[in-house]
Design a protein around this motif. Structure first.
Motif, PDB file in Angstrom:
ATOM      1  N   ARG A 126       0.814   6.490  13.711  1.00  0.00           N
ATOM      2  CA  ARG A 126      -0.448   6.011  13.141  1.00  0.00           C
ATOM      3  C   ARG A 126      -0.425   4.514  12.893  1.00  0.00           C
ATOM      4  NH1 ARG A 126      -2.311   9.046   8.016  1.00  0.00           N
ATOM      5  NH2 ARG A 126      -4.028   7.557   8.382  1.00  0.00           N
ATOM      6  N   LYS A 169      -9.372  -2.843   3.416  1.00  0.00           N
ATOM      7  CA  LYS A 169     -10.533  -3.332   4.140  1.00  0.00           C
ATOM      8  C   LYS A 169     -10.841  -4.770   3.729  1.00  0.00           C
ATOM      9  CE  LYS A 169     -11.130   0.684   6.054  1.00  0.00           C
ATOM     10  NZ  LYS A 169     -10.711   0.916   7.446  1.00  0.00           N
ATOM     11  N   LEU A 220       0.404   5.837  -0.891  1.00  0.00           N
ATOM     12  CA  LEU A 220      -0.530   6.932  -1.115  1.00  0.00           C
ATOM     13  C   LEU A 220      -0.448   7.526  -2.516  1.00  0.00           C
ATOM     14  CD1 LEU A 220      -2.648   8.825   0.208  1.00  0.00           C
ATOM     15  CD2 LEU A 220      -0.735  10.252   0.969  1.00  0.00           C
ATOM     16  N   SER A 228       0.827  -1.205   0.000  1.00  0.00           N
ATOM     17  CA  SER A 228       0.000   0.000   0.000  1.00  0.00           C
ATOM     18  C   SER A 228       0.859   1.250   0.000  1.00  0.00           C
ATOM     19  CB  SER A 228      -0.901   0.009   1.250  1.00  0.00           C
ATOM     20  OG  SER A 228      -1.652   1.205   1.322  1.00  0.00           O
ATOM     21  N   GLU A 231      -8.896  -7.549   7.891  1.00  0.00           N
ATOM     22  CA  GLU A 231      -8.779  -7.416   9.334  1.00  0.00           C
ATOM     23  C   GLU A 231      -8.578  -8.779  10.007  1.00  0.00           C
ATOM     24  OE1 GLU A 231     -11.059  -3.819   7.928  1.00  0.00           O
ATOM     25  OE2 GLU A 231     -11.044  -5.966   7.452  1.00  0.00           O
ATOM     26  N   GLU A 272      -3.070   1.635  13.919  1.00  0.00           N
ATOM     27  CA  GLU A 272      -3.960   1.125  12.873  1.00  0.00           C
ATOM     28  C   GLU A 272      -3.653  -0.315  12.474  1.00  0.00           C
ATOM     29  OE1 GLU A 272      -4.464   3.872   9.604  1.00  0.00           O
ATOM     30  OE2 GLU A 272      -4.337   5.601  10.951  1.00  0.00           O
ATOM     31  N   GLY A 295      -3.943   4.159  -1.116  1.00  0.00           N
ATOM     32  CA  GLY A 295      -4.770   4.720  -0.065  1.00  0.00           C
ATOM     33  C   GLY A 295      -3.925   5.292   1.053  1.00  0.00           C
ATOM     34  N   ASP A 296      -4.602   5.950   1.975  1.00  0.00           N
ATOM     35  CA  ASP A 296      -3.961   6.503   3.155  1.00  0.00           C
ATOM     36  C   ASP A 296      -3.752   5.370   4.156  1.00  0.00           C
ATOM     37  OD1 ASP A 296      -3.008   8.151   5.147  1.00  0.00           O
ATOM     38  OD2 ASP A 296      -4.989   8.833   5.757  1.00  0.00           O
ATOM     39  N   PHE A 313      -3.876   2.123   5.793  1.00  0.00           N
ATOM     40  CA  PHE A 313      -4.628   0.876   5.650  1.00  0.00           C
ATOM     41  C   PHE A 313      -5.995   1.052   4.978  1.00  0.00           C
ATOM     42  CE2 PHE A 313      -1.626   0.183   9.072  1.00  0.00           C
ATOM     43  CZ  PHE A 313      -1.182  -1.119   8.866  1.00  0.00           C
ATOM     44  N   SER A 314      -6.290   2.258   4.498  1.00  0.00           N
ATOM     45  CA  SER A 314      -7.639   2.524   3.999  1.00  0.00           C
ATOM     46  C   SER A 314      -8.016   1.683   2.784  1.00  0.00           C
ATOM     47  CB  SER A 314      -7.798   4.011   3.666  1.00  0.00           C
ATOM     48  OG  SER A 314      -6.933   4.388   2.603  1.00  0.00           O
ATOM     49  N   GLY A 315      -7.029   1.225   2.018  1.00  0.00           N
ATOM     50  CA  GLY A 315      -7.329   0.413   0.842  1.00  0.00           C
ATOM     51  C   GLY A 315      -7.298  -1.075   1.096  1.00  0.00           C
TER      52      GLY A 315
END
Length: 213
Positions: free
Chosen positions: A150, A101, A68, A66, A104, A154, A94-95, A97-99
């Motif tokens: 962060r 999902k 940005l 990942s 988890e 996260e 993505g920012d 872990f935003s990409g």
């Protein structure tokens, strides 16, 4: 242009952080910890050097990378194809872990070579770094630890209990990064790894397995 990293030939481009030999310490530490693990996230992946090298060395591994910026994502995808691991390396944009999902509580290790140079140093003694490589690759905020802060928090949502989080750090950042881990009270097994010169450049810890406590 190309460069070798952990024995793998990678494409490099102006505008994307070039793989550094010093980061092999992070990759090799991850290999030691991943003897039984197969699901990895390369966070702040840049050219995809860690993702591609780990996938090449771990034939059963599934890796997500990942970053940005458009340039990093495009080059990481090219490198996955170039090194023959594209079927097992997924590059997302993505920012942090935003990409990612849907992953988890499934990840064995997160490796992260984040920006870790303070804004003050980038404006002064380390300004030359920005001549050929992007600010995003180096700018770690006022103290050089903004991304570490962060990611420590996260990553917990993505790691399995017992999963590992490994950082490359700048010289002299060991104490601060250890404190970031300790403040969460969600990691144990904290370890530091030094290079041949005795300088600590990697800090790692494992997500606490509450069921085992």
């Amino acid at each position: 242009m190309s460069a070798r990293f952990m024995g793998v030939e990678l494409l490099v481009e102006r505008g994307v952080l070039a793989p550094r030999e010093e980061t092999e310490l992070l990759g090799n530490t991850a290999l030691e910890l991943l003897r039984n693990g197969t699901r990895v996230i390369d966070m702040c992946c840049g050219s995809g050097n860690l993702a591609c090298a780990l996938a090449s060395r771990l034939p059963q591994a599934r890796v997500w990378a990942s970053d940005l910026t458009d340039a990093c994502v495009a080059l990481a995808r090219r490198n996955a194809a170039h090194t023959g691991v594209a079927e097992r390396v997924t590059v997302v944009q993505g920012d942090l872990f935003s990409g990612l999902k849907g992953l988890e509580n499934t990840i064995d290790a997160v490796v992260c070579n984040p920006p870790y140079i303070s804004q003050t140093k980038l404006a002064g003694e380390r300004a030359s770094l920005l001549e050929n490589e992007p600010r995003e690759a180096f700018d770690g905020g006022p103290y050089g630890l903004s991304i570490h802060q962060r990611v420590v928090k996260e990553a917990l949502a993505f790691l399995k209990p017992g999963g590992h989080l490994l950082f490359e750090i700048g010289l002299g950042q060991e104490r601060q990064v250890r404190m970031l881990f300790e403040r969460t009270r969600a990691y144990d097994g904290l370890r530091t790894v030094a290079n041949a010169a005795g300088e600590v450049r990697v800090v790692a810890a494992s997500k606490i397995n509450h069921r085992g406590n």
